[in-house]
Motif scaffolding. Structure first.
Motif, PDB file in Angstrom:
ATOM      1  N   LYS A  84      -5.082  -6.928   3.753  1.00  0.00           N
ATOM      2  CA  LYS A  84      -4.945  -8.219   3.011  1.00  0.00           C
ATOM      3  C   LYS A  84      -5.080  -9.073   4.151  1.00  0.00           C
TER       4      LYS A  84
ATOM      5  N   LEU B  11      -5.100 -13.593   4.931  1.00  0.00           N
ATOM      6  CA  LEU B  11      -4.726 -14.767   4.975  1.00  0.00           C
ATOM      7  C   LEU B  11      -5.901 -15.637   4.852  1.00  0.00           C
ATOM      8  N   GLU B  12      -5.736 -16.827   4.192  1.00  0.00           N
ATOM      9  CA  GLU B  12      -6.986 -17.601   4.122  1.00  0.00           C
ATOM     10  C   GLU B  12      -7.609 -17.972   5.324  1.00  0.00           C
TER      11      GLU B  12
ATOM     12  N   ARG C 248      -6.835 -14.250   9.223  1.00  0.00           N
ATOM     13  CA  ARG C 248      -5.837 -13.151   9.805  1.00  0.00           C
ATOM     14  C   ARG C 248      -5.916 -12.045   8.771  1.00  0.00           C
ATOM     15  N   GLN C 249      -5.936 -11.099   9.425  1.00  0.00           N
ATOM     16  CA  GLN C 249      -6.048  -9.657   8.608  1.00  0.00           C
ATOM     17  C   GLN C 249      -4.814  -8.743   8.897  1.00  0.00           C
ATOM     18  N   GLN C 250      -4.172  -8.092   7.814  1.00  0.00           N
ATOM     19  CA  GLN C 250      -3.077  -6.926   8.056  1.00  0.00           C
ATOM     20  C   GLN C 250      -3.638  -5.829   7.186  1.00  0.00           C
ATOM     21  N   VAL C 251      -3.644  -4.752   8.001  1.00  0.00           N
ATOM     22  CA  VAL C 251      -3.721  -3.595   7.397  1.00  0.00           C
ATOM     23  C   VAL C 251      -2.285  -3.166   6.789  1.00  0.00           C
ATOM     24  N   VAL C 252      -2.359  -2.841   5.471  1.00  0.00           N
ATOM     25  CA  VAL C 252      -0.899  -2.494   4.783  1.00  0.00           C
ATOM     26  C   VAL C 252      -0.811  -1.193   4.493  1.00  0.00           C
TER      27      VAL C 252
ATOM     28  N   GLY D 154      -5.479  -2.764  15.785  1.00  0.00           N
ATOM     29  CA  GLY D 154      -4.813  -4.090  15.929  1.00  0.00           C
ATOM     30  C   GLY D 154      -4.477  -4.605  14.421  1.00  0.00           C
ATOM     31  N   ASP D 155      -5.241  -4.550  13.638  1.00  0.00           N
ATOM     32  CA  ASP D 155      -4.837  -5.355  12.444  1.00  0.00           C
ATOM     33  C   ASP D 155      -3.733  -4.386  11.733  1.00  0.00           C
ATOM     34  N   PHE D 156      -3.608  -3.186  12.051  1.00  0.00           N
ATOM     35  CA  PHE D 156      -2.551  -2.362  11.520  1.00  0.00           C
ATOM     36  C   PHE D 156      -1.451  -2.770  12.137  1.00  0.00           C
TER      37      PHE D 156
ATOM     38  N   GLY E 285      -0.413  -5.376  14.058  1.00  0.00           N
ATOM     39  CA  GLY E 285      -0.133  -6.878  14.330  1.00  0.00           C
ATOM     40  C   GLY E 285      -0.221  -7.199  15.839  1.00  0.00           C
ATOM     41  N   LEU E 286      -1.397  -6.494  16.279  1.00  0.00           N
ATOM     42  CA  LEU E 286      -1.699  -6.703  17.668  1.00  0.00           C
ATOM     43  C   LEU E 286      -3.218  -7.256  17.982  1.00  0.00           C
TER      44      LEU E 286
END
Lengths: 241, 241
Positions: free
Chosen positions: B77, B79-80, B83-87, B197-199, B201-202
């Motif tokens: 996912k 953010l606008e 910033r990316q997060q692997v969920v 890193g995206d997974f 949060g680093l």
DNA sequence: CGTCGGGTTGATGTCAATCAAAGTAAGTGG
DNA sequence: CCACTTACTTTGATTGACATCAACCCGACG
């Protein structure tokens, strides 16, 4: 039917326990016919718990499920050294308890005063076996919980402390009224600052500071520590990152 | 049966597409009878994608589901502001695609080269309607994904960078072999440092530094950036916090 | 009146982000 | 075959956000 007779021998009579229960309107019991409801209710009871009561411990065998009728329950996990993370909140009318597993994967604790309908594991499984509709309904809840967990992973992994706190407030505002999904502009926090910190991966102090900041910025009002007012939800929304 | 005739008029013949497919052994197709398999396979096809290909975009309408046969898919996912997060990561033989919703809640991207069985939404829904067994099987997968998402929330919220990286390596080691749940001592990372890193949060740099640290400490060996060897899984395990 | 749990606020420290530069492997074109 | 580019990774120096440590506030309660 509202006119169902208490003494009726008709099998479709609604069990006394279930007569005024919210779960038949919005919860999983809406998926059941009268016979199934009767079968389940014979092994169920309504119970009340106070804020702070532990309802289920991590890694403990599951002997019953809980249908949440009122209040908020927090689900958490702890590391060996005591670090804690809240991994979910359950609101009415969620079903609590890990289906199709022998032991719980989380600790469940009443965050506010709660009312539950406790259902025995075996009765639940029995009804589940011949009600795909019930399983489907719980499937929908599970999918929603998965969506929410993934949304929260973004918050935990990528948002700043300020955005985390705003996101939390928005989440609570959105769930405050069980009858609608729209966020509400005035509500009580079901969690202490410590629990909020454990939910957000922050310390108590950081949560407190960010709440104060939102207050001085005029985004929220706070009364008695626990009551929050949001004059403009859009302003809170943009703070969520 | 292996001896089923290609030209047989018998309704139980296994479709050609499905003959050697892993999904019949370990995946969701194990829940289907021959008729259902045939119905589904008429609207399915096996496709290959290369690492980096996007399989599904966030907020896009869902027109098909994907049965992952080989490789790793990352769900993320953004953010606008980017910033990316692997969920989540999906491994064979997971079903991909949000059931019972009109649009996707995540972006899905091939992390490695992958083989998929793409199934049309309508065919899937049709078979789902008369196969509670299939829905049950997917329910079990969904519950497992929810457990994993909650485990990961603890990692994201409460672990240090060093513990996060160790946890990630342990996770990959545990999923490297689709035939067993035991962690493996030698494997290729399906994700770049940026994705890791995206997974976690680093940042890339922090991931790289922590990997280097694990290497100099003798906990892991690294070859060609992507291949990892773990001489002692227990030593890696204790670094997970 | 003392204490206790929960909350706020301030001073300081630290871990990971950011900024910066350079190394390495795999193309690509001359 | 060799210069050059490009993507990815590593390593170093500095900064900054949040944790930690500490003090204090406030209402509840014995």
């Amino acid at each position: 039917m509202q006119t169902a007779q208490t003494n009726s021998v008709e099998p479709a009579a609604i069990p006394i326990l279930c007569r005024n229960c919210q779960s038949r309107r919005l919860g999983m019991c809406a998926a059941l016919n009268a016979e199934q409801l009767a079968r389940l209710s014979r092994h169920s009871r309504h119970v009340h718990h106070h804020a702070g009561d532990q309802l289920m411990a991590d890694a403990m065998p599951i002997s019953s499920y809980g249908n949440l009728l009122r209040g908020v329950v927090k689900l958490s996990k702890v590391l060996e050294d005591g670090r804690q993370q809240v991994v979910g909140l359950q609101f009415a009318p969620d079903l609590m308890g890990r289906l199709f597993a022998n032991e719980s994967r989380v600790t469940a604790e009443a965050a506010s005063d709660v009312d539950l309908c406790v259902v025995s594991k075996s009765a639940m499984e029995s009804v589940l076996r011949d009600s795909p509709e019930l399983e489907h309904r719980i499937m929908l809840q599970t999918l929603r919980e998965l969506d929410e967990a993934r949304d929260w992973m973004v918050t935990l992994g990528r948002k700043t402390a300020a955005e985390k706190v705003a996101s939390f407030l928005y989440l609570i505002a959105s769930h405050a009224d069980p009858d609608q999904d729209e966020p509400v502009t005035s509500f009580d926090l079901p969690l202490s600052r410590a629990d909020i910190g454990d939910f957000l991966g922050l310390t108590i102090e950081t949560v407190s500071r960010q709440m104060s900041k939102l207050k001085v910025d005029g985004v929220i009002g706070i009364e008695n520590y626990r009551h929050v007012m949001v004059p403009d939800l859009a302003r809170l929304r943009v703070r969520c990152g």
